[in-house]
Design a protein around this motif. Structure first.
Motif, PDB file in Angstrom:
ATOM      1  N   HIS A   1       1.075   4.228  -4.516  1.00  0.00           N
ATOM      2  CA  HIS A   1       2.173   4.693  -3.665  1.00  0.00           C
ATOM      3  C   HIS A   1       1.786   5.957  -2.913  1.00  0.00           C
ATOM      4  O   HIS A   1       2.031   6.086  -1.699  1.00  0.00           O
ATOM      5  N   GLU A   2       1.169   6.908  -3.592  1.00  0.00           N
ATOM      6  CA  GLU A   2       0.773   8.161  -2.952  1.00  0.00           C
ATOM      7  C   GLU A   2      -0.356   7.946  -1.945  1.00  0.00           C
ATOM      8  O   GLU A   2      -0.375   8.552  -0.874  1.00  0.00           O
ATOM      9  N   ASN A   3      -1.308   7.089  -2.277  1.00  0.00           N
ATOM     10  CA  ASN A   3      -2.426   6.858  -1.366  1.00  0.00           C
ATOM     11  C   ASN A   3      -2.006   6.146  -0.092  1.00  0.00           C
ATOM     12  O   ASN A   3      -2.616   6.338   0.959  1.00  0.00           O
ATOM     13  N   PHE A   4      -0.974   5.326  -0.168  1.00  0.00           N
ATOM     14  CA  PHE A   4      -0.463   4.716   1.061  1.00  0.00           C
ATOM     15  C   PHE A   4       0.066   5.785   2.014  1.00  0.00           C
ATOM     16  O   PHE A   4       0.042   5.611   3.237  1.00  0.00           O
ATOM     17  N   ARG A   5       0.548   6.887   1.472  1.00  0.00           N
ATOM     18  CA  ARG A   5       1.068   7.969   2.304  1.00  0.00           C
ATOM     19  C   ARG A   5      -0.041   8.900   2.788  1.00  0.00           C
ATOM     20  O   ARG A   5       0.089   9.525   3.845  1.00  0.00           O
ATOM     21  N   LYS A   6      -1.118   9.034   2.005  1.00  0.00           N
ATOM     22  CA  LYS A   6      -2.138  10.029   2.321  1.00  0.00           C
ATOM     23  C   LYS A   6      -3.298   9.480   3.153  1.00  0.00           C
ATOM     24  O   LYS A   6      -3.890  10.217   3.944  1.00  0.00           O
ATOM     25  N   ILE A   7      -3.661   8.229   2.929  1.00  0.00           N
ATOM     26  CA  ILE A   7      -4.824   7.677   3.617  1.00  0.00           C
ATOM     27  C   ILE A   7      -4.415   7.197   5.006  1.00  0.00           C
ATOM     28  O   ILE A   7      -3.564   6.323   5.142  1.00  0.00           O
ATOM     29  N   ARG A   8      -5.051   7.739   6.037  1.00  0.00           N
ATOM     30  CA  ARG A   8      -4.678   7.395   7.400  1.00  0.00           C
ATOM     31  C   ARG A   8      -5.102   5.997   7.778  1.00  0.00           C
ATOM     32  O   ARG A   8      -4.354   5.259   8.394  1.00  0.00           O
ATOM     33  N   ARG A   9      -6.314   5.655   7.421  1.00  0.00           N
ATOM     34  CA  ARG A   9      -6.840   4.353   7.805  1.00  0.00           C
ATOM     35  C   ARG A   9      -7.229   3.597   6.541  1.00  0.00           C
ATOM     36  O   ARG A   9      -7.637   4.178   5.561  1.00  0.00           O
ATOM     37  N   GLY A  10      -7.123   2.322   6.639  1.00  0.00           N
ATOM     38  CA  GLY A  10      -7.490   1.503   5.492  1.00  0.00           C
ATOM     39  C   GLY A  10      -6.448   0.441   5.239  1.00  0.00           C
ATOM     40  O   GLY A  10      -5.241   0.681   5.349  1.00  0.00           O
ATOM     41  N   SER A  11      -6.903  -0.734   4.895  1.00  0.00           N
ATOM     42  CA  SER A  11      -5.992  -1.842   4.613  1.00  0.00           C
ATOM     43  C   SER A  11      -5.381  -1.673   3.224  1.00  0.00           C
ATOM     44  O   SER A  11      -5.814  -0.835   2.419  1.00  0.00           O
ATOM     45  N   SER A  12      -4.377  -2.492   2.942  1.00  0.00           N
ATOM     46  CA  SER A  12      -3.770  -2.482   1.606  1.00  0.00           C
ATOM     47  C   SER A  12      -4.802  -2.820   0.536  1.00  0.00           C
ATOM     48  O   SER A  12      -4.784  -2.261  -0.566  1.00  0.00           O
ATOM     49  N   TYR A  13      -5.713  -3.700   0.881  1.00  0.00           N
ATOM     50  CA  TYR A  13      -6.798  -4.092  -0.029  1.00  0.00           C
ATOM     51  C   TYR A  13      -7.648  -2.877  -0.386  1.00  0.00           C
ATOM     52  O   TYR A  13      -7.933  -2.622  -1.566  1.00  0.00           O
ATOM     53  N   ASP A  14      -8.054  -2.100   0.637  1.00  0.00           N
ATOM     54  CA  ASP A  14      -8.905  -0.932   0.402  1.00  0.00           C
ATOM     55  C   ASP A  14      -8.167   0.137  -0.400  1.00  0.00           C
ATOM     56  O   ASP A  14      -8.731   0.755  -1.310  1.00  0.00           O
ATOM     57  N   ILE A  15      -6.919   0.384  -0.041  1.00  0.00           N
ATOM     58  CA  ILE A  15      -6.148   1.435  -0.717  1.00  0.00           C
ATOM     59  C   ILE A  15      -5.923   1.077  -2.184  1.00  0.00           C
ATOM     60  O   ILE A  15      -5.972   1.944  -3.063  1.00  0.00           O
ATOM     61  N   THR A  16      -5.700  -0.194  -2.470  1.00  0.00           N
ATOM     62  CA  THR A  16      -5.542  -0.622  -3.859  1.00  0.00           C
ATOM     63  C   THR A  16      -6.812  -0.377  -4.649  1.00  0.00           C
ATOM     64  O   THR A  16      -6.776   0.138  -5.779  1.00  0.00           O
ATOM     65  N   ASN A  17      -7.957  -0.709  -4.063  1.00  0.00           N
ATOM     66  CA  ASN A  17      -9.239  -0.480  -4.740  1.00  0.00           C
ATOM     67  C   ASN A  17      -9.495   1.002  -4.975  1.00  0.00           C
ATOM     68  O   ASN A  17      -9.978   1.407  -6.040  1.00  0.00           O
TER      69      ASN A  17
END
Length: 322
Positions: free
Chosen positions: A221-237
């Motif tokens: 949840h926090e990384n979806f807010r902090k990471i500017r670029r990246g797919s859901s797949y990448d953020i989950t990893n």
């Protein structure tokens, strides 16, 4: 405005493990285990203990330690089928558990058991406690235990639904159900006696597994807010990589403590500790390959995370959409 990061910066330049690469294989294995567990429980059933079937528990104190197998053989020769004879507290304290039977009950039954044990062990035994559980009480306890597990899952779904995005909430609850079903399947396969301590252990497995999944979900949840670029797949990893060390350390310590209970805790704690060992191991894996992977398959997206965040904190918060 909060500082924003890309994937490499957020992970401090460390390699990101591609956990989701194996999600399809994990789903297949989990599905097979669930089907096998349900089939095992349906065909073999559970080895219900006296807490659920009813019966008599007699606690006896001996003058000196005695061989439990000898006491068990003496009771069987006297006509008491399949008695459970265990030590509790010390080697001189013996617990005798017997299924419901016709004939004397209460103190009269306790006196007969003591007489048999005195003759078998050649010493003077005394009754410390006699407890009788009727079948109707056992049935009520079984229903109460099932309702407790179901109520816990429903409450968790409601909480996580408010705390996180619905995909994470549903993935977490399904993962918890996955942990309980497979654990129950293994209990049925191993023919482990199900008593109230096993129900308590299953509740503990849910609590432990939930804690791990909440940590992982919060990081996603926090990384979806902090990471500017990246797919859901990448953020989950990335999120799973960042929480991996915490997950492994916590799980290994818990498994070590539970293993000590299993080895040195005595017969009364073996069922509880074995259930915890199974549940913690399965729950650790399901935090990655059921909860998170399932949320990703259900369509977890950045937009939904951010919309939920704005609704909770107010529309005046700065946007972090790329």
């Amino acid at each position: 405005m909060a500082q924003e990061y890309n994937i490499e910066q957020l992970n401090h330049g460390r390699k990101v493990v591609d956990f989701m690469r194996w999600d399809t294989l994990a789903f297949i294995i989990s599905g097979l285990l669930i089907v096998a567990s349900i089939a095992m429980v349906s065909v073999r059933g559970f080895n219900w203990g006296l807490d659920f079937t009813g019966g008599t528990v007699i606690e006896i104190s001996l003058d000196k330690p005695a061989d439990l197998d000898t006491l068990r053989d003496g009771l069987e020769k006297a006509g008491y089928a399949d008695p459970i004879v265990q030590n509790f507290g010390s080697s001189r304290d013996v617990m005798v558990r017997m299924a419901p039977m016709d004939g004397p009950a209460g103190q009269e039954l306790g006196n007969k058991i003591v007489t048999i044990i005195n003759q078998t062990a050649q010493q003077n035994a005394t009754v410390k406690r006699i407890e009788f559980v009727g079948p109707s009480v056992g049935s009520a306890l079984a229903q109460a235990g099932a309702m407790a597990l179901l109520s816990a899952l429903i409450a968790i779904l409601i909480y996580i639904g408010f705390r996180f995005e619905w995909c994470l909430a549903l993935g977490t609850v399904l993962a918890l159900a996955h942990d309980v079903i497979i654990t129950c399947g293994i209990l049925s396969l191993a023919h482990i006696e199900i008593d109230l301590t096993i129900v308590a252990s299953l509740m503990s497995v849910i609590g432990y597994s939930l804690n791990d999944k909440i940590v992982v979900s919060d990081r996603i949840h926090e990384n979806f807010r902090k990471i500017r670029r990246g797919s859901s797949y990448d953020i989950t990893n990335v999120s799973l990589t960042q929480t991996l060390s915490r997950t492994l350390i916590t799980s290994l310590i818990t498994l070590a403590m539970t293993l000590i209970l299993f080895v040195f805790g005595g017969a009364l704690l073996k069922g509880f500790s074995l259930t915890m060992l199974i549940g913690v191991a399965i729950g650790t894996v399901s935090s990655i390959y059921v909860s998170s992977a399932l949320a990703l398959k259900l369509g977890m997206k950045r937009e939904n995370m951010l919309v939920q965040k704005v609704e909770k904190e107010g529309a005046d918060q700065p946007s972090i959409l790329p």
